[in-house]
Scaffold this motif. Structure first.
Motif, PDB file in Angstrom:
ATOM      1  N   ALA A  68       0.817  -1.220   0.000  1.00  0.00           N
ATOM      2  CA  ALA A  68       0.000   0.000   0.000  1.00  0.00           C
ATOM      3  C   ALA A  68       0.848   1.267   0.000  1.00  0.00           C
ATOM      4  CB  ALA A  68      -0.953  -0.004   1.192  1.00  0.00           C
ATOM      5  N   ASN A  69       1.934   1.285   0.768  1.00  0.00           N
ATOM      6  CA  ASN A  69       2.798   2.481   0.803  1.00  0.00           C
ATOM      7  C   ASN A  69       3.459   2.738  -0.539  1.00  0.00           C
ATOM      8  OD1 ASN A  69       2.431   3.584   3.299  1.00  0.00           O
ATOM      9  ND2 ASN A  69       4.292   2.738   4.196  1.00  0.00           N
ATOM     10  N   THR A  70       3.939   1.689  -1.163  1.00  0.00           N
ATOM     11  CA  THR A  70       4.585   1.832  -2.470  1.00  0.00           C
ATOM     12  C   THR A  70       3.588   2.348  -3.499  1.00  0.00           C
ATOM     13  OG1 THR A  70       6.172   0.090  -1.952  1.00  0.00           O
ATOM     14  CG2 THR A  70       5.854   0.615  -4.276  1.00  0.00           C
ATOM     15  N   LYS A  71       2.399   1.805  -3.499  1.00  0.00           N
ATOM     16  CA  LYS A  71       1.354   2.274  -4.419  1.00  0.00           C
ATOM     17  C   LYS A  71       1.067   3.750  -4.199  1.00  0.00           C
ATOM     18  CE  LYS A  71      -0.961  -2.196  -4.736  1.00  0.00           C
ATOM     19  NZ  LYS A  71      -2.194  -2.942  -4.459  1.00  0.00           N
ATOM     20  N   LYS A  72       0.964   4.143  -2.936  1.00  0.00           N
ATOM     21  CA  LYS A  72       0.683   5.544  -2.601  1.00  0.00           C
ATOM     22  C   LYS A  72       1.788   6.466  -3.123  1.00  0.00           C
ATOM     23  CE  LYS A  72      -0.196   8.445   1.430  1.00  0.00           C
ATOM     24  NZ  LYS A  72      -0.266   8.482   2.898  1.00  0.00           N
ATOM     25  N   GLU A  73       3.048   6.073  -2.931  1.00  0.00           N
ATOM     26  CA  GLU A  73       4.172   6.882  -3.406  1.00  0.00           C
ATOM     27  C   GLU A  73       4.210   6.950  -4.931  1.00  0.00           C
ATOM     28  OE1 GLU A  73       6.303   8.929  -1.812  1.00  0.00           O
ATOM     29  OE2 GLU A  73       4.975   8.527  -0.131  1.00  0.00           O
ATOM     30  N   MET A  74       3.924   5.845  -5.576  1.00  0.00           N
ATOM     31  CA  MET A  74       3.911   5.834  -7.042  1.00  0.00           C
ATOM     32  C   MET A  74       2.798   6.737  -7.579  1.00  0.00           C
ATOM     33  SD  MET A  74       4.741   1.831  -7.802  1.00  0.00           S
ATOM     34  CE  MET A  74       5.272   1.952  -9.515  1.00  0.00           C
ATOM     35  N   ILE A  75       1.635   6.671  -6.972  1.00  0.00           N
ATOM     36  CA  ILE A  75       0.522   7.524  -7.401  1.00  0.00           C
ATOM     37  C   ILE A  75       0.865   8.995  -7.172  1.00  0.00           C
ATOM     38  CG2 ILE A  75      -1.878   8.165  -6.884  1.00  0.00           C
ATOM     39  CD1 ILE A  75      -1.596   5.616  -8.612  1.00  0.00           C
ATOM     40  N   ARG A  76       1.491   9.293  -6.059  1.00  0.00           N
ATOM     41  CA  ARG A  76       1.893  10.681  -5.783  1.00  0.00           C
ATOM     42  C   ARG A  76       2.873  11.184  -6.843  1.00  0.00           C
ATOM     43  NH1 ARG A  76       3.984  11.711   0.072  1.00  0.00           N
ATOM     44  NH2 ARG A  76       2.141  10.450   0.288  1.00  0.00           N
ATOM     45  N   TYR A  77       3.825  10.349  -7.206  1.00  0.00           N
ATOM     46  CA  TYR A  77       4.809  10.703  -8.233  1.00  0.00           C
ATOM     47  C   TYR A  77       4.116  10.928  -9.579  1.00  0.00           C
ATOM     48  CZ  TYR A  77       9.225  10.521 -10.811  1.00  0.00           C
ATOM     49  OH  TYR A  77      10.301  10.816 -11.603  1.00  0.00           O
ATOM     50  N   LEU A  78       3.193  10.057  -9.913  1.00  0.00           N
ATOM     51  CA  LEU A  78       2.435  10.216 -11.162  1.00  0.00           C
ATOM     52  C   LEU A  78       1.554  11.456 -11.130  1.00  0.00           C
ATOM     53  CD1 LEU A  78       1.484   6.482 -11.722  1.00  0.00           C
ATOM     54  CD2 LEU A  78       2.981   7.859 -13.191  1.00  0.00           C
ATOM     55  N   GLU A  79       0.944  11.744  -9.994  1.00  0.00           N
ATOM     56  CA  GLU A  79       0.112  12.949  -9.867  1.00  0.00           C
ATOM     57  C   GLU A  79       0.932  14.202 -10.146  1.00  0.00           C
ATOM     58  OE1 GLU A  79      -2.963  13.532  -9.723  1.00  0.00           O
ATOM     59  OE2 GLU A  79      -3.991  11.879  -8.738  1.00  0.00           O
ATOM     60  N   GLN A  80       2.174  14.219  -9.679  1.00  0.00           N
ATOM     61  CA  GLN A  80       3.039  15.368  -9.944  1.00  0.00           C
ATOM     62  C   GLN A  80       3.274  15.531 -11.444  1.00  0.00           C
ATOM     63  OE1 GLN A  80       6.448  14.349  -7.590  1.00  0.00           O
ATOM     64  NE2 GLN A  80       5.564  15.165  -5.709  1.00  0.00           N
ATOM     65  N   PHE A  81       3.451  14.411 -12.133  1.00  0.00           N
ATOM     66  CA  PHE A  81       3.604  14.466 -13.585  1.00  0.00           C
ATOM     67  C   PHE A  81       2.352  15.054 -14.230  1.00  0.00           C
ATOM     68  CE2 PHE A  81       2.557  12.298 -17.617  1.00  0.00           C
ATOM     69  CZ  PHE A  81       3.561  12.825 -18.416  1.00  0.00           C
ATOM     70  N   TYR A  82       1.192  14.613 -13.791  1.00  0.00           N
ATOM     71  CA  TYR A  82      -0.053  15.122 -14.368  1.00  0.00           C
ATOM     72  C   TYR A  82      -0.280  16.588 -14.031  1.00  0.00           C
ATOM     73  CZ  TYR A  82      -1.307  10.788 -16.526  1.00  0.00           C
ATOM     74  OH  TYR A  82      -1.310   9.690 -17.368  1.00  0.00           O
ATOM     75  N   GLU A  83       0.174  17.033 -12.871  1.00  0.00           N
ATOM     76  CA  GLU A  83       0.102  18.467 -12.550  1.00  0.00           C
ATOM     77  C   GLU A  83       0.933  19.259 -13.556  1.00  0.00           C
ATOM     78  OE1 GLU A  83       1.191  19.204  -8.479  1.00  0.00           O
ATOM     79  OE2 GLU A  83      -0.304  17.777  -7.747  1.00  0.00           O
ATOM     80  N   ILE A  84       2.089  18.736 -13.897  1.00  0.00           N
ATOM     81  CA  ILE A  84       2.957  19.408 -14.873  1.00  0.00           C
ATOM     82  C   ILE A  84       2.280  19.477 -16.234  1.00  0.00           C
ATOM     83  CG2 ILE A  84       5.106  19.190 -16.208  1.00  0.00           C
ATOM     84  CD1 ILE A  84       6.355  17.978 -13.608  1.00  0.00           C
TER      85      ILE A  84
END
Length: 102
Positions: A68-84
């Protein structure tokens, strides 16, 4: 098709370090190293990523070998890409103004 992602920021392997010739301190720090493009050239590519967002997130969230933690971190990283890519000023700055010159 790339298959070795251990040095990708999305994976964030504990042993991954960026190339010393790059001006970044972590593999999670994004650095566009491609040539500058126009907004007209970039838009179709950005649209593909936007179209595939839910599918990408689904794959991460439903991958059984990730905790669950790894998934959360990966989603956060991807969200930053989508913000860009959802910000025209960020796209212009990263992919046009600060890109490599031909």
């Amino acid at each position: 098709m790339p298959y070795d992602f251990d040095y990708a920021g999305l994976v964030d392997a504990p042993y991954a370090v960026p190339d010393e010739n790059l001006d970044i301190t972590s593999v999670r720090e994004r650095l566009y190293r491609g040539y500058g493009r126009t907004m007209e050239e970039l838009q179709p590519v950005l649209d593909i990523f936007k179209e595939k967002k839910e599918t990408i997130f689904f794959c991460v969230n439903n991958f059984p070998l990730l905790n669950a933690n790894t998934k959360k971190e990966m989603i956060r990283y991807l969200e930053q890409f989508y913000e860009i890519i959802n910000s025209k000023s960020s796209v212009r700055s990263i992919f046009i103004d600060n890109a490599l010159r031909h």
